[in-house]
Write a protein that holds these residues in place. Structure first.
Motif, PDB file in Angstrom:
ATOM      1  N   PHE A   3      61.018   8.084  -9.309  1.00  0.00           N
ATOM      2  CA  PHE A   3      60.892   9.346  -8.588  1.00  0.00           C
ATOM      3  C   PHE A   3      61.186  10.475  -9.573  1.00  0.00           C
ATOM      4  N   LEU A   4      60.353  11.472  -9.592  1.00  0.00           N
ATOM      5  CA  LEU A   4      60.555  12.617 -10.464  1.00  0.00           C
ATOM      6  C   LEU A   4      61.005  13.790  -9.622  1.00  0.00           C
ATOM      7  N   SER A   5      62.161  14.349  -9.923  1.00  0.00           N
ATOM      8  CA  SER A   5      62.702  15.391  -9.064  1.00  0.00           C
ATOM      9  C   SER A   5      63.174  16.589  -9.867  1.00  0.00           C
ATOM     10  N   PRO A   6      62.788  17.837  -9.453  1.00  0.00           N
ATOM     11  CA  PRO A   6      63.284  19.028 -10.136  1.00  0.00           C
ATOM     12  C   PRO A   6      64.689  19.357  -9.673  1.00  0.00           C
ATOM     13  N   ASP A   7      65.576  19.662 -10.588  1.00  0.00           N
ATOM     14  CA  ASP A   7      66.940  20.003 -10.223  1.00  0.00           C
ATOM     15  C   ASP A   7      67.517  20.899 -11.311  1.00  0.00           C
ATOM     16  N   PHE A   8      67.784  22.176 -10.955  1.00  0.00           N
ATOM     17  CA  PHE A   8      68.323  23.138 -11.905  1.00  0.00           C
ATOM     18  C   PHE A   8      67.478  23.211 -13.190  1.00  0.00           C
ATOM     19  N   LYS A  50      48.404  21.919   3.896  1.00  0.00           N
ATOM     20  CA  LYS A  50      49.127  20.929   4.697  1.00  0.00           C
ATOM     21  C   LYS A  50      50.399  20.454   4.008  1.00  0.00           C
ATOM     22  N   GLN A  51      50.412  20.486   2.658  1.00  0.00           N
ATOM     23  CA  GLN A  51      51.584  19.992   1.938  1.00  0.00           C
ATOM     24  C   GLN A  51      52.841  20.802   2.241  1.00  0.00           C
ATOM     25  N   SER A  52      52.649  22.001   2.817  1.00  0.00           N
ATOM     26  CA  SER A  52      53.813  22.813   3.177  1.00  0.00           C
ATOM     27  C   SER A  52      54.631  22.171   4.294  1.00  0.00           C
ATOM     28  N   ALA A  53      54.063  21.189   4.984  1.00  0.00           N
ATOM     29  CA  ALA A  53      54.766  20.530   6.089  1.00  0.00           C
ATOM     30  C   ALA A  53      55.622  19.352   5.618  1.00  0.00           C
ATOM     31  N   VAL A  54      55.745  19.155   4.314  1.00  0.00           N
ATOM     32  CA  VAL A  54      56.390  17.942   3.813  1.00  0.00           C
ATOM     33  C   VAL A  54      57.835  17.811   4.282  1.00  0.00           C
ATOM     34  N   TYR A  89      57.986  12.321  -3.131  1.00  0.00           N
ATOM     35  CA  TYR A  89      59.212  11.814  -3.752  1.00  0.00           C
ATOM     36  C   TYR A  89      60.070  12.961  -4.299  1.00  0.00           C
ATOM     37  N   GLU A  90      59.427  13.926  -4.962  1.00  0.00           N
ATOM     38  CA  GLU A  90      60.204  14.971  -5.627  1.00  0.00           C
ATOM     39  C   GLU A  90      60.931  15.864  -4.628  1.00  0.00           C
ATOM     40  N   VAL A  91      60.390  15.992  -3.416  1.00  0.00           N
ATOM     41  CA  VAL A  91      61.081  16.758  -2.370  1.00  0.00           C
ATOM     42  C   VAL A  91      62.228  15.934  -1.793  1.00  0.00           C
TER      43      VAL A  91
END
Length: 236
Positions: A3-8, A50-54, A89-91
Motif C-alpha cells: 500500500f502506498l500512502s502519503p503522510d506528511f 466518482k472517486q471523490s466518494a472514496v 489503498y492510499e486513502v
C-alpha cells in the motif's frame, strides 16, 4: 501487495501480508441495502468525479464489515469508482478512522491529545486495558471490545474523553458516541454497561456539569448583563 500512502509529504511503504481472514480469495460484496446507499452517495458527484466518494464508501464498507476493511473491500470500492486499487489503498492507509485489522464490536478510542493527557487520558487507557486484559489494538477473546487511540476529538473542555464506535448492528445501526469527564472507575462501568446490552448516557459523565458548563453550575453571569450606556447621537 504494498500500500502506498502519503503522510506528511513522504511516501510510506506498508506491506500487506495475507491472513486467513484477509486475503484476495475472500470476496466482499455490499449488501443490497448498502448498495442502495452506494448509489445514493455516488449520485452526489459528477460521473467524472466518482472517486471523490472514496471516503464515504470506505466508511460504509467498514461499518458493514464489523469495523475494519479487508483488502477485498478496498478492491471492490476501486472497482465501483473505476480507479486503480492503489487510489483506494492510499486513502485507507492515511486516515486513522479506517481500521485494516479486526476490532471489537465496541471499539474504544482514547483521546491522546494534550488536554486529555493532562487530565488523565493515560489512566483511562490503562484502566481499559487492565480490565479487558488486552494490549492496545488487540481484541478481547469474546470479540466484543478493543482499545485504540485517536487524536483530538474536539471536547477538550470536557477532558478526558473517549469515543466508542458501535459495530454491533452493522451499517444500519452504527453509532459513534462520545463519553467525557471520565475517571478510570467510570470508564470500566461503561464497558460493563455495554457488555450487558445497556446504553450508557453519552456526553459528560460528571452529573454536576451540564454539557461543557462548570462543575456545580454557573457562579457568574446569573442574570442578564447590564446594557451599555445609551449614546445620544443627535447631541454630537
Amino acid at each position: 501487495m504494498r500500500f502506498l500512502s502519503p503522510d506528511f509529504n513522504f511516501w510510506i511503504w506498508l506491506q500487506h501480508l495475507d491472513t486467513p481472514d484477509n486475503n484476495l480469495n475472500i470476496p466482499f460484496e455490499f449488501t443490497e441495502a448498502n448498495m442502495r446507499q452506494v448509489k445514493e452517495i455516488l449520485s452526489h458527484y459528477p460521473s467524472n468525479y466518482k472517486q471523490s466518494a472514496v471516503i464515504a464508501l470506505l466508511d460504509l464498507a467498514q461499518q458493514q464489515h464489523g469495523g475494519w476493511l479487508p483488502v477485498a473491500a478496498m478492491n471492490k470500492i476501486a472497482q465501483i469508482l473505476g480507479v486503480p486499487n492503489i487510489r483506494v489503498y492510499e486513502v485507507a492507509t492515511f486516515y486513522s478512522m479506517f481500521n485494516r485489522q479486526k476490532v471489537g464490536k465496541y471499539h474504544f478510542l482514547v483521546c491522546g491529545t494534550t488536554p486529555c493527557m493532562l487530565r488523565g487520558a493515560r489512566d483511562i487507557e490503562q484502566a481499559l486495558l487492565e480490565h479487558l486484559k488486552v494490549k492496545r489494538n488487540e481484541v478481547t477473546k469474546d470479540a466484543l471490545f478493543s482499545v485504540g487511540e485517536m487524536e483530538c476529538m474536539g471536547c477538550c473542555v470536557n477532558a478526558p474523553m473517549i469515543a466508542v464506535a458501535d459495530y454491533t448492528k452493522g451499517a444500519e445501526g452504527f453509532t459513534y458516541n462520545y463519553y467525557e469527564d471520565l475517571t478510570p472507575k467510570r470508564v470500566v462501568e461503561i464497558v460493563e454497561m455495554l457488555r450487558r446490552g445497556e446504553t450508557p448516557p453519552v456526553g459528560p459523565q460528571d452529573s454536576s456539569r451540564i454539557r461543557s458548563g462548570p462543575s456545580g453550575g454557573n457562579t457568574t453571569l446569573l442574570s442578564d448583563p447590564k446594557p451599555p450606556p445609551f449614546r445620544d447621537l443627535a447631541s454630537c
